[in-house]
Design a protein around this motif. Structure first.
Motif, short mmCIF file in Angstrom:
data_model
loop_
_atom_site.label_atom_id
_atom_site.label_comp_id
_atom_site.label_asym_id
_atom_site.label_seq_id
_atom_site.Cartn_x
_atom_site.Cartn_y
_atom_site.Cartn_z
N GLY A 163 0.79 -1.22 0.00
CA GLY A 163 0.00 0.00 0.00
C GLY A 163 0.82 1.27 0.00
N THR A 164 2.15 1.16 0.02
CA THR A 164 2.99 2.36 0.05
C THR A 164 2.82 3.21 -1.21
OG1 THR A 164 4.63 1.36 1.51
CG2 THR A 164 5.37 3.19 0.14
N ALA A 165 2.79 2.57 -2.37
CA ALA A 165 2.66 3.32 -3.62
C ALA A 165 1.33 4.08 -3.65
CB ALA A 165 2.77 2.38 -4.81
N ASP A 166 0.24 3.43 -3.24
CA ASP A 166 -1.06 4.09 -3.24
C ASP A 166 -1.08 5.25 -2.24
OD1 ASP A 166 -2.13 2.49 -5.21
OD2 ASP A 166 -3.05 1.08 -3.82
N ALA A 167 -0.48 5.05 -1.07
CA ALA A 167 -0.44 6.12 -0.07
C ALA A 167 0.32 7.33 -0.61
CB ALA A 167 0.21 5.61 1.22
N LEU A 168 1.40 7.10 -1.30
CA LEU A 168 2.19 8.21 -1.84
C LEU A 168 1.47 8.90 -2.99
CD1 LEU A 168 5.72 6.60 -1.60
CD2 LEU A 168 4.93 8.63 -0.38
N LEU A 169 0.74 8.14 -3.79
CA LEU A 169 -0.07 8.78 -4.84
C LEU A 169 -1.12 9.69 -4.22
CD1 LEU A 169 -0.60 5.87 -7.38
CD2 LEU A 169 0.49 8.07 -7.86
N ALA A 170 -1.76 9.21 -3.15
CA ALA A 170 -2.78 10.03 -2.49
C ALA A 170 -2.17 11.28 -1.87
CB ALA A 170 -3.49 9.20 -1.41
N ALA A 171 -0.95 11.16 -1.35
CA ALA A 171 -0.31 12.29 -0.67
C ALA A 171 0.33 13.28 -1.64
CB ALA A 171 0.74 11.78 0.30
N CYS A 172 0.91 12.76 -2.73
CA CYS A 172 1.72 13.59 -3.61
C CYS A 172 1.08 13.87 -4.96
CB CYS A 172 3.08 12.92 -3.86
SG CYS A 172 4.01 12.51 -2.38
N GLY A 173 0.04 13.13 -5.32
CA GLY A 173 -0.48 13.23 -6.68
C GLY A 173 0.39 12.38 -7.59
N GLY A 174 0.07 12.41 -8.87
CA GLY A 174 0.83 11.61 -9.81
C GLY A 174 -0.06 10.63 -10.53
N GLU A 175 0.52 9.55 -11.01
CA GLU A 175 -0.20 8.61 -11.87
C GLU A 175 0.13 7.18 -11.48
OE1 GLU A 175 -0.17 7.43 -16.65
OE2 GLU A 175 1.19 8.96 -15.86
N LYS A 176 -0.90 6.34 -11.43
CA LYS A 176 -0.66 4.91 -11.27
C LYS A 176 -0.46 4.32 -12.65
CE LYS A 176 -2.65 2.14 -8.22
NZ LYS A 176 -3.61 1.25 -7.51
N VAL A 177 0.71 3.74 -12.88
CA VAL A 177 1.08 3.22 -14.19
C VAL A 177 1.00 1.70 -14.17
CG1 VAL A 177 2.91 3.06 -15.91
CG2 VAL A 177 2.59 5.18 -14.62
N GLY A 178 0.33 1.14 -15.15
CA GLY A 178 0.22 -0.31 -15.25
C GLY A 178 1.12 -0.85 -16.35
N ALA A 179 1.61 -2.06 -16.16
CA ALA A 179 2.44 -2.71 -17.16
C ALA A 179 2.28 -4.22 -17.03
CB ALA A 179 3.91 -2.32 -16.98
N VAL A 180 2.32 -4.91 -18.16
CA VAL A 180 2.28 -6.37 -18.15
C VAL A 180 3.72 -6.87 -18.03
CG1 VAL A 180 1.67 -8.46 -19.41
CG2 VAL A 180 0.18 -6.45 -19.53
N VAL A 181 4.01 -7.58 -16.96
CA VAL A 181 5.36 -8.05 -16.68
C VAL A 181 5.30 -9.53 -16.30
CG1 VAL A 181 6.14 -5.77 -15.97
CG2 VAL A 181 5.22 -7.35 -14.26
N ALA A 182 6.45 -10.10 -16.00
CA ALA A 182 6.52 -11.50 -15.58
C ALA A 182 6.22 -11.62 -14.09
CB ALA A 182 7.90 -12.07 -15.89
N ASP A 183 5.38 -12.58 -13.75
CA ASP A 183 5.15 -12.85 -12.33
C ASP A 183 6.31 -13.71 -11.81
OD1 ASP A 183 4.71 -15.56 -12.93
OD2 ASP A 183 2.68 -15.61 -12.09
N PRO A 184 6.29 -14.13 -10.54
CA PRO A 184 7.45 -14.87 -10.02
C PRO A 184 7.81 -16.12 -10.81
CG PRO A 184 6.07 -14.14 -8.21
CD PRO A 184 5.32 -13.84 -9.47
N LEU A 185 6.83 -16.71 -11.50
CA LEU A 185 7.09 -17.91 -12.30
C LEU A 185 7.17 -17.61 -13.79
CD1 LEU A 185 4.83 -20.47 -10.39
CD2 LEU A 185 7.33 -20.30 -10.34
N GLY A 186 7.25 -16.33 -14.15
CA GLY A 186 7.44 -15.96 -15.55
C GLY A 186 6.18 -15.81 -16.36
N ARG A 187 5.02 -15.91 -15.73
CA ARG A 187 3.76 -15.75 -16.44
C ARG A 187 3.38 -14.27 -16.52
NH1 ARG A 187 0.99 -19.93 -12.31
NH2 ARG A 187 1.58 -18.14 -11.01
N PRO A 188 2.65 -13.86 -17.57
CA PRO A 188 2.24 -12.46 -17.67
C PRO A 188 1.31 -12.06 -16.53
CG PRO A 188 1.95 -13.61 -19.77
CD PRO A 188 2.21 -14.66 -18.74
N VAL A 189 1.55 -10.89 -15.96
CA VAL A 189 0.69 -10.37 -14.91
C VAL A 189 0.63 -8.86 -15.05
CG1 VAL A 189 2.58 -10.13 -13.21
CG2 VAL A 189 0.22 -10.39 -12.42
N GLU A 190 -0.53 -8.28 -14.80
CA GLU A 190 -0.68 -6.83 -14.82
C GLU A 190 -0.25 -6.29 -13.46
OE1 GLU A 190 -1.69 -2.99 -16.23
OE2 GLU A 190 -1.89 -4.85 -17.38
N ALA A 191 0.79 -5.48 -13.46
CA ALA A 191 1.31 -4.88 -12.22
C ALA A 191 1.32 -3.37 -12.39
CB ALA A 191 2.71 -5.40 -11.92
#
Length: 382
Positions: free
Chosen positions: A51-79
């Motif tokens: 929750g640190t990233a969300d707390a900082l977005l709420a405090a500072c403004g900015g943008e939540k950026v999404g990207a499809v990356v590898a999960d711990p086992l190498g499968r695609p995951v939206e993070a």
């Protein structure tokens, strides 16, 4: 306290019940009832955990950026991660490489990798971030950060010159690290890691033996990982000319070591970095009181948690600080800079009831706090 005082509300969330915004709303309502005309500023807080990233977005403004990356086992995951104003990015490694992304039967620190976390770092750099903070915690991995290194362009080679994928099983196979393909985007960027543990890479207190079992390692596998981590520590030492088997580098299955080695990152306590990012010292200017808090105050509160960090900042600024907490252990209020601690629970209330009535109980605690403050302001006036 002035006739129209100014308050700062800087509480952590009360996990599973109230958000930082909820606590500020309830504190603000009580403050306004007892101090008409008062002003207050709310700043969401976190200590580098979930929750640190969300707390900082709420405090500072900015943008939540999404990207499809590898999960711990190498499968695609939206993070996702936080891209804050001023070219600053905050990445929670658990978003891509966290234990919650795996089913219990999938937990295998020999197979997992931090490659996806490195992909998030590269995404932030490609968007122009020049100040990147990575929070360490909640990992499913024990790869020494090899996956992250590969995503940055490093090549991990075995004794025969074959490239390794960089999972936990490869720790003992690394013979050489090739930095010739490292991305140029890394150069000139300031990196920090939020780290609140002091475990080294190797040994009885190291990443593998202490945290490996939480990630699915049997005693035999944990010993194998520890032996491999010693080999990885040797490879890092030979590559960078310094020892990375030091306190803190065992965080997140050794990702801390890779961040220091491949990114040149500085390790900082989570709450310290959060306070810096939100400009907390500026927010405290001319404040009459700060109210902080967390779900349960105990011996861990003094070890880098929100309440201790906020109280210390208030002490430096000469601002009184009070904590409103869901519950507390004996002695928990004995923190530098903390004037008082107010628990929300009433009597010997069962935990289930306290959680179910969290908002009501917090509102009552806020009411008690500001009623007492108002009474204190009247004493001695007659």
């Amino acid at each position: 306290m002035r006739s129209a005082p100014r308050f700062v509300f800087a509480s952590d969330s009360l996990k599973g019940t109230l958000s930082s915004a909820d606590t500020a709303r309830l504190l603000g309502a009580a403050a306004e009832r007892h101090f008409p005309g008062c002003s207050w500023t709310a700043v969401p807080m976190a200590d580098g955990g979930e929750g640190t990233a969300d707390a900082l977005l709420a405090a500072c403004g900015g943008e939540k950026v999404g990207a499809v990356v590898a999960d711990p086992l190498g499968r695609p995951v939206e993070a996702s991660y936080a891209l804050l104003p001023g070219g600053r990015a905050v990445i929670e490694m658990a978003a891509a490489s966290g234990l919650t992304l795996l089913a219990p039967e999938e937990r295998d620190p020999l197979a997992t990798s931090t490659y996806g976390t490195g992909q998030l770092v590269m995404d932030a750099l490609s968007r122009g971030a020049r100040d990147v903070t990575v929070t360490l915690g909640g990992s499913a991995t024990n790869d020494g950060g090899m996956g992250l290194a590969r995503s940055l362009g490093a090549r991990l080679l075995d004794a025969d010159g074959r490239e390794l994928v960089g999972c936990g099983a490869d720790l003992g196979r690394v013979a050489r690290v090739d930095l010739s393909g490292m991305s140029s985007l890394v150069a000139g960027v300031r990196f920090r890691v939020m780290c609140d543990v002091d475990n080294p890479l190797v040994g009885p207190e190291g990443a593998s033996l202490v945290f490996g079992p939480q990630k699915g390692a049997s005693p035999e596998v944990a010993r194998r990982l520890d032996e491999g981590m010693a080999n990885w520590a040797r490879a890092l030492r030979e590559t960078f000319g310094r020892d990375f088997d030091v306190p803190g580098t065992g965080a997140a299955g050794g990702l801390g070591a890779a961040c220091l080695a491949f990114l040149g990152a500085e390790s900082v306590p989570g709450v310290t970095r959060v306070l810096e990012l939100v400009g907390f010292d500026v927010l405290l200017a001319n404040a009459d009181l700060c109210v902080t808090g967390e779900g349960h105050a105990d011996a861990q509160t003094a070890r880098g948690k929100v309440v201790s960090g906020v109280a210390a900042a208030c002490e430096r600024a000469g601002v009184p600080c009070v904590a409103v907490v869901g519950g507390m252990d004996a002695g928990a209020a004995d923190l530098p800079g903390l004037t008082a601690m107010v628990p929300t629970a009433i009597g010997t209330m069962p935990l289930e009831e306290a959680l179910a009535r969290a908002e009501e109980l917090y509102a009552l605690a806020a009411e008690r706090l500001f009623a007492l403050l108002a009474l204190g302001g009247e004493l001695g006036k007659r």
